[in-house]
Design a protein around this motif. Sequence first.
Motif, PDB file in Angstrom:
ATOM      1  N   MET A  23       0.840  -1.206   0.000  1.00 30.74           N
ATOM      2  CA  MET A  23       0.000   0.000   0.000  1.00 30.74           C
ATOM      3  C   MET A  23       0.870   1.248   0.000  1.00 30.74           C
ATOM      4  SD  MET A  23      -2.929   1.400  -0.179  1.00 30.74           S
ATOM      5  CE  MET A  23      -4.231   0.302   0.263  1.00 30.74           C
ATOM      6  N   TRP A  24       1.947   1.245   0.754  1.00 31.89           N
ATOM      7  CA  TRP A  24       2.825   2.411   0.813  1.00 31.89           C
ATOM      8  C   TRP A  24       3.455   2.673  -0.552  1.00 31.89           C
ATOM      9  CZ3 TRP A  24       2.809   6.684   2.949  1.00 31.89           C
ATOM     10  CH2 TRP A  24       3.941   7.495   3.086  1.00 31.89           C
ATOM     11  N   SER A  81     -16.921  10.944  13.551  1.00 32.48           N
ATOM     12  CA  SER A  81     -17.369  12.083  14.365  1.00 32.48           C
ATOM     13  C   SER A  81     -16.362  13.230  14.323  1.00 32.48           C
ATOM     14  CB  SER A  81     -17.616  11.653  15.815  1.00 32.48           C
ATOM     15  OG  SER A  81     -16.390  11.436  16.506  1.00 32.48           O
ATOM     16  N   GLU A  82     -15.113  12.906  13.957  1.00 32.18           N
ATOM     17  CA  GLU A  82     -14.063  13.920  13.823  1.00 32.18           C
ATOM     18  C   GLU A  82     -13.928  14.404  12.372  1.00 32.18           C
ATOM     19  OE1 GLU A  82     -12.137  15.163  16.443  1.00 32.18           O
ATOM     20  OE2 GLU A  82     -13.618  14.085  17.645  1.00 32.18           O
ATOM     21  N   GLY A  83     -14.821  13.934  11.498  1.00 28.92           N
ATOM     22  CA  GLY A  83     -14.826  14.384  10.107  1.00 28.92           C
ATOM     23  C   GLY A  83     -13.982  13.552   9.153  1.00 28.92           C
ATOM     24  N   PHE A  84     -13.463  12.418   9.600  1.00 29.04           N
ATOM     25  CA  PHE A  84     -12.655  11.548   8.745  1.00 29.04           C
ATOM     26  C   PHE A  84     -13.509  10.447   8.130  1.00 29.04           C
ATOM     27  CE2 PHE A  84      -9.372  13.385  11.380  1.00 29.04           C
ATOM     28  CZ  PHE A  84      -8.268  13.475  10.547  1.00 29.04           C
ATOM     29  N   ARG A  85     -13.142  10.040   6.923  1.00 26.82           N
ATOM     30  CA  ARG A  85     -13.711   8.845   6.306  1.00 26.82           C
ATOM     31  C   ARG A  85     -12.667   7.754   6.428  1.00 26.82           C
ATOM     32  NH1 ARG A  85     -14.233  10.681   0.585  1.00 26.82           N
ATOM     33  NH2 ARG A  85     -12.584  12.022   1.309  1.00 26.82           N
ATOM     34  N   THR A  86     -13.111   6.543   6.644  1.00 29.27           N
ATOM     35  CA  THR A  86     -12.186   5.415   6.747  1.00 29.27           C
ATOM     36  C   THR A  86     -12.506   4.402   5.659  1.00 29.27           C
ATOM     37  OG1 THR A  86     -12.023   5.687   9.146  1.00 29.27           O
ATOM     38  CG2 THR A  86     -11.316   3.579   8.249  1.00 29.27           C
ATOM     39  N   LEU A  87     -11.478   4.039   4.904  1.00 33.12           N
ATOM     40  CA  LEU A  87     -11.583   2.957   3.930  1.00 33.12           C
ATOM     41  C   LEU A  87     -10.802   1.780   4.485  1.00 33.12           C
ATOM     42  CD1 LEU A  87     -10.875   4.786   0.541  1.00 33.12           C
ATOM     43  CD2 LEU A  87     -13.095   4.171   1.512  1.00 33.12           C
ATOM     44  N   ARG A  88     -11.398   0.607   4.448  1.00 28.17           N
ATOM     45  CA  ARG A  88     -10.745  -0.600   4.932  1.00 28.17           C
ATOM     46  C   ARG A  88     -10.581  -1.580   3.779  1.00 28.17           C
ATOM     47  NH1 ARG A  88      -9.994  -1.413  10.115  1.00 28.17           N
ATOM     48  NH2 ARG A  88     -10.748   0.226  11.498  1.00 28.17           N
ATOM     49  N   PHE A  89      -9.384  -2.122   3.675  1.00 31.75           N
ATOM     50  CA  PHE A  89      -9.081  -3.133   2.669  1.00 31.75           C
ATOM     51  C   PHE A  89      -8.477  -4.343   3.362  1.00 31.75           C
ATOM     52  CE2 PHE A  89      -8.624   0.988   0.561  1.00 31.75           C
ATOM     53  CZ  PHE A  89      -9.462   0.820  -0.523  1.00 31.75           C
ATOM     54  N   TRP A  90      -8.822  -5.526   2.865  1.00 28.06           N
ATOM     55  CA  TRP A  90      -8.201  -6.749   3.362  1.00 28.06           C
ATOM     56  C   TRP A  90      -6.785  -6.842   2.810  1.00 28.06           C
ATOM     57  CZ3 TRP A  90     -10.514  -8.748   7.298  1.00 28.06           C
ATOM     58  CH2 TRP A  90     -11.899  -8.711   7.394  1.00 28.06           C
ATOM     59  N   ASN A  91      -5.909  -7.470   3.569  1.00 28.72           N
ATOM     60  CA  ASN A  91      -4.529  -7.690   3.107  1.00 28.72           C
ATOM     61  C   ASN A  91      -4.510  -8.285   1.708  1.00 28.72           C
ATOM     62  OD1 ASN A  91      -3.369  -6.835   5.536  1.00 28.72           O
ATOM     63  ND2 ASN A  91      -3.245  -8.896   6.370  1.00 28.72           N
ATOM     64  N   THR A  92      -5.334  -9.299   1.479  1.00 29.16           N
ATOM     65  CA  THR A  92      -5.326  -9.976   0.178  1.00 29.16           C
ATOM     66  C   THR A  92      -5.743  -9.053  -0.956  1.00 29.16           C
ATOM     67  OG1 THR A  92      -7.546 -10.839   0.603  1.00 29.16           O
ATOM     68  CG2 THR A  92      -5.688 -12.298   1.103  1.00 29.16           C
ATOM     69  N   GLU A  93      -6.654  -8.116  -0.677  1.00 30.10           N
ATOM     70  CA  GLU A  93      -7.057  -7.153  -1.715  1.00 30.10           C
ATOM     71  C   GLU A  93      -5.863  -6.318  -2.157  1.00 30.10           C
ATOM     72  OE1 GLU A  93     -11.211  -5.129  -1.383  1.00 30.10           O
ATOM     73  OE2 GLU A  93     -10.433  -5.425   0.663  1.00 30.10           O
ATOM     74  N   VAL A  94      -5.115  -5.821  -1.177  1.00 29.77           N
ATOM     75  CA  VAL A  94      -3.971  -4.965  -1.488  1.00 29.77           C
ATOM     76  C   VAL A  94      -2.905  -5.744  -2.244  1.00 29.77           C
ATOM     77  CG1 VAL A  94      -2.129  -3.543  -0.491  1.00 29.77           C
ATOM     78  CG2 VAL A  94      -4.416  -3.487   0.511  1.00 29.77           C
ATOM     79  N   LEU A  95      -2.689  -6.988  -1.851  1.00 30.31           N
ATOM     80  CA  LEU A  95      -1.634  -7.792  -2.462  1.00 30.31           C
ATOM     81  C   LEU A  95      -2.002  -8.320  -3.850  1.00 30.31           C
ATOM     82  CD1 LEU A  95      -0.492  -9.765   0.704  1.00 30.31           C
ATOM     83  CD2 LEU A  95       0.715  -7.878  -0.437  1.00 30.31           C
ATOM     84  N   ASN A  97      -4.812  -6.979  -5.881  1.00 30.35           N
ATOM     85  CA  ASN A  97      -5.584  -6.070  -6.733  1.00 30.35           C
ATOM     86  C   ASN A  97      -5.216  -4.614  -6.445  1.00 30.35           C
ATOM     87  OD1 ASN A  97      -7.445  -4.995  -8.493  1.00 30.35           O
ATOM     88  ND2 ASN A  97      -9.211  -5.413  -7.180  1.00 30.35           N
ATOM     89  N   ARG A  98      -3.954  -4.294  -6.591  1.00 30.72           N
ATOM     90  CA  ARG A  98      -3.484  -2.934  -6.283  1.00 30.72           C
ATOM     91  C   ARG A  98      -4.205  -1.869  -7.113  1.00 30.72           C
ATOM     92  NH1 ARG A  98       3.065  -3.378  -5.423  1.00 30.72           N
ATOM     93  NH2 ARG A  98       2.963  -5.219  -4.117  1.00 30.72           N
ATOM     94  N   ASP A  99      -4.419  -2.146  -8.386  1.00 37.96           N
ATOM     95  CA  ASP A  99      -5.094  -1.154  -9.235  1.00 37.96           C
ATOM     96  C   ASP A  99      -6.510  -0.897  -8.752  1.00 37.96           C
ATOM     97  OD1 ASP A  99      -2.845  -0.923 -10.826  1.00 37.96           O
ATOM     98  OD2 ASP A  99      -3.590  -2.257 -12.394  1.00 37.96           O
ATOM     99  N   GLY A 100      -7.217  -1.948  -8.378  1.00 39.00           N
ATOM    100  CA  GLY A 100      -8.582  -1.791  -7.875  1.00 39.00           C
ATOM    101  C   GLY A 100      -8.619  -1.006  -6.579  1.00 39.00           C
ATOM    102  N   VAL A 101      -7.687  -1.287  -5.675  1.00 36.63           N
ATOM    103  CA  VAL A 101      -7.599  -0.558  -4.407  1.00 36.63           C
ATOM    104  C   VAL A 101      -7.314   0.918  -4.680  1.00 36.63           C
ATOM    105  CG1 VAL A 101      -6.184  -0.299  -2.319  1.00 36.63           C
ATOM    106  CG2 VAL A 101      -6.972  -2.565  -3.023  1.00 36.63           C
TER     107      VAL A 101
END
Length: 123
Positions: A23-24, A81-95, A97-101
């Motif tokens: 991801m980095w 509540s602090e105004g942030f959105r959080t996106l969560r991805f599974w490890n396997t998704e990142v490894l 399907n990088r383009d999709g992520v």
Amino acid sequence: MSDSKLSFARSMRSQPTDAERAMWTILRAGRLGGLKFKRQVPLARYIVDFVCFEEKLIVEIDGSQHAGAVADAERDAFFASEGFRTLRFWNTEVLTNRDGVARVILVAVDRDPLSAATNSLRS
């Protein structure tokens, strides 16, 4: 912020998981649509995997231990509540399907995935 939390965040930056490292590679140095992300950042009482302060976007990379985790839902609600959105991805998704992520992140911040990809190819 406590010294122990800062120290723990530093150690997490120096020993990323394979998915965090992948991801980095996508996020670092403004490679994704010019967005500036930081990694393993102490924020409130938590340490977030990746954050873009400009867009108030948090990206979390989750392993199987996070499946159905109530603590994650509470954490996401706190950040919302602090105004942030959080996106969560599974490890396997990142490894696998990088383009999709990357596309999901760009769409979340309302940036055109095609123009962002074209710009990254030019650099």
